[in-house]
Design an enzyme around this catalytic site. Sequence first.
Site, PDB file in Angstrom:
ATOM      1  N   LYS A 127     -12.151 -17.009  61.820  1.00  0.00           N
ATOM      2  CA  LYS A 127     -10.757 -16.585  61.974  1.00  0.00           C
ATOM      3  C   LYS A 127     -10.659 -15.545  63.081  1.00  0.00           C
ATOM      4  O   LYS A 127     -11.603 -14.802  63.324  1.00  0.00           O
ATOM      5  CB  LYS A 127     -10.253 -15.977  60.660  1.00  0.00           C
ATOM      6  CG  LYS A 127      -9.812 -17.014  59.658  1.00  0.00           C
ATOM      7  CD  LYS A 127      -8.908 -16.365  58.621  1.00  0.00           C
ATOM      8  CE  LYS A 127      -8.553 -17.315  57.491  1.00  0.00           C
ATOM      9  NZ  LYS A 127      -7.854 -16.615  56.414  1.00  0.00           N
ATOM     10  N   SER A 176      -0.337 -10.609  53.949  1.00  0.00           N
ATOM     11  CA  SER A 176      -0.793 -10.048  55.229  1.00  0.00           C
ATOM     12  C   SER A 176      -0.234 -10.873  56.380  1.00  0.00           C
ATOM     13  O   SER A 176       0.203 -10.330  57.398  1.00  0.00           O
ATOM     14  CB  SER A 176      -2.324 -10.056  55.288  1.00  0.00           C
ATOM     15  OG  SER A 176      -2.860  -9.269  54.258  1.00  0.00           O
ATOM     16  N   HIS A 188      -1.715  -5.462  47.850  1.00  0.00           N
ATOM     17  CA  HIS A 188      -3.139  -5.259  47.522  1.00  0.00           C
ATOM     18  C   HIS A 188      -3.319  -3.957  46.731  1.00  0.00           C
ATOM     19  O   HIS A 188      -4.068  -3.916  45.753  1.00  0.00           O
ATOM     20  CB  HIS A 188      -3.986  -5.150  48.800  1.00  0.00           C
ATOM     21  CG  HIS A 188      -4.087  -6.399  49.604  1.00  0.00           C
ATOM     22  ND1 HIS A 188      -3.825  -6.427  50.951  1.00  0.00           N
ATOM     23  CD2 HIS A 188      -4.447  -7.669  49.249  1.00  0.00           C
ATOM     24  CE1 HIS A 188      -4.027  -7.673  51.411  1.00  0.00           C
ATOM     25  NE2 HIS A 188      -4.394  -8.435  50.399  1.00  0.00           N
ATOM     26  N   ARG A 238       0.834 -13.741  42.989  1.00  0.00           N
ATOM     27  CA  ARG A 238       2.204 -13.277  43.253  1.00  0.00           C
ATOM     28  C   ARG A 238       3.223 -14.217  42.631  1.00  0.00           C
ATOM     29  O   ARG A 238       4.157 -13.791  41.967  1.00  0.00           O
ATOM     30  CB  ARG A 238       2.446 -13.199  44.769  1.00  0.00           C
ATOM     31  CG  ARG A 238       1.661 -12.105  45.442  1.00  0.00           C
ATOM     32  CD  ARG A 238       1.616 -12.319  46.920  1.00  0.00           C
ATOM     33  NE  ARG A 238       0.866 -13.533  47.241  1.00  0.00           N
ATOM     34  CZ  ARG A 238       0.387 -13.823  48.431  1.00  0.00           C
ATOM     35  NH1 ARG A 238       0.599 -13.022  49.435  1.00  0.00           N
ATOM     36  NH2 ARG A 238      -0.298 -14.926  48.646  1.00  0.00           N
TER      37      ARG A 238
HETATM   38  O1  PNS Z   1      -7.223 -12.472  51.114  1.00  0.00           O
HETATM   39  P1  PNS Z   1      -7.570 -13.929  51.094  1.00  0.00           P
HETATM   40  O2  PNS Z   1      -7.650 -14.449  52.512  1.00  0.00           O
HETATM   41  O3  PNS Z   1      -6.653 -14.728  50.229  1.00  0.00           O
HETATM   42  O4  PNS Z   1      -9.036 -14.029  50.458  1.00  0.00           O
HETATM   43  C1  PNS Z   1      -9.683 -15.248  50.337  1.00  0.00           C
HETATM   44  C2  PNS Z   1     -11.172 -15.059  49.980  1.00  0.00           C
HETATM   45  C3  PNS Z   1     -11.838 -14.118  50.963  1.00  0.00           C
HETATM   46  C4  PNS Z   1     -11.277 -14.476  48.604  1.00  0.00           C
HETATM   47  C5  PNS Z   1     -11.822 -16.469  50.029  1.00  0.00           C
HETATM   48  O5  PNS Z   1     -11.524 -17.088  51.225  1.00  0.00           O
HETATM   49  C6  PNS Z   1     -13.324 -16.405  49.841  1.00  0.00           C
HETATM   50  O6  PNS Z   1     -13.805 -16.139  48.763  1.00  0.00           O
HETATM   51  N1  PNS Z   1     -14.065 -16.627  50.947  1.00  0.00           N
HETATM   52  C7  PNS Z   1     -15.499 -16.482  50.986  1.00  0.00           C
HETATM   53  C8  PNS Z   1     -16.187 -17.851  51.038  1.00  0.00           C
HETATM   54  C9  PNS Z   1     -16.264 -18.452  49.666  1.00  0.00           C
HETATM   55  O7  PNS Z   1     -16.826 -17.893  48.744  1.00  0.00           O
HETATM   56  N2  PNS Z   1     -15.668 -19.640  49.552  1.00  0.00           N
HETATM   57  C10 PNS Z   1     -15.639 -20.364  48.309  1.00  0.00           C
HETATM   58  C11 PNS Z   1     -14.564 -19.822  47.380  1.00  0.00           C
HETATM   59  S1  PNS Z   1     -14.357 -20.984  46.155  1.00  0.00           S
END
Ligand code: PNS
Length: 162
Positions: A41, A132, A17, A94
């Site tokens: 979660k 993570s 990150h 990645r």
């Molecule tokens: O670090 P991560 O878990 O890969 O992050 C994922 C994240 C938080 C970017 C994604 O789950 C997200 O945007 N969640 C918020 C809900 C949302 O907007 N969902 C639609 C995305 S298309």
Amino acid sequence: MRRAIFPGSFDPLTNGHLDIIRRSAPLFDEMIVAVLNNPEKKPMFTVEERCEMIREVLPTVNTAGCTMLVESFSGLTAEFAKSRNASAIVRGIRAVADYEYELRMALMNRRLEPTIETVFLMAGEEFSYVSSTLMKQVFELGGRVEGLIPELVESRMREKKN
Ligand code: PNS
């Protein structure tokens, strides 16, 4: 004023990150590290703990004059980005395995907020396997994670374990 958000779960923050933050900072005037508060979660760290750790570690990163902020958010990333007048959502890629999921998210976010672009940055190859989830798993099982997560994060993980 070019403002971006860098959304994620950050449970916990990894050096991968930080690599993306360091690479993307020169592209923007201001960047908000946006920590998702997802009650569905069961995270290792509370959203407050995650934000606090990021705030503590950020000064160790060269962010090239980009103003860095850390905020938590709930709900849609696209809505949060709009509410902060951000023009970009930063995500790190990645390996090719990330691409499909990231593409779907980027297209959905663009549908939700057509004026906000997702900007992908390639993580350094030394972080190509760092996530993570993997860090938590290896740590829990007593494996070494030095160099892959910030020292502060590692010590907070140790405190959680004891
Ligand atoms: O670090 P991560 O878990 O890969 O992050 C994922 C994240 C938080 C970017 C994604 O789950 C997200 O945007 N969640 C918020 C809900 C949302 O907007 N969902 C639609 C995305 S298309």
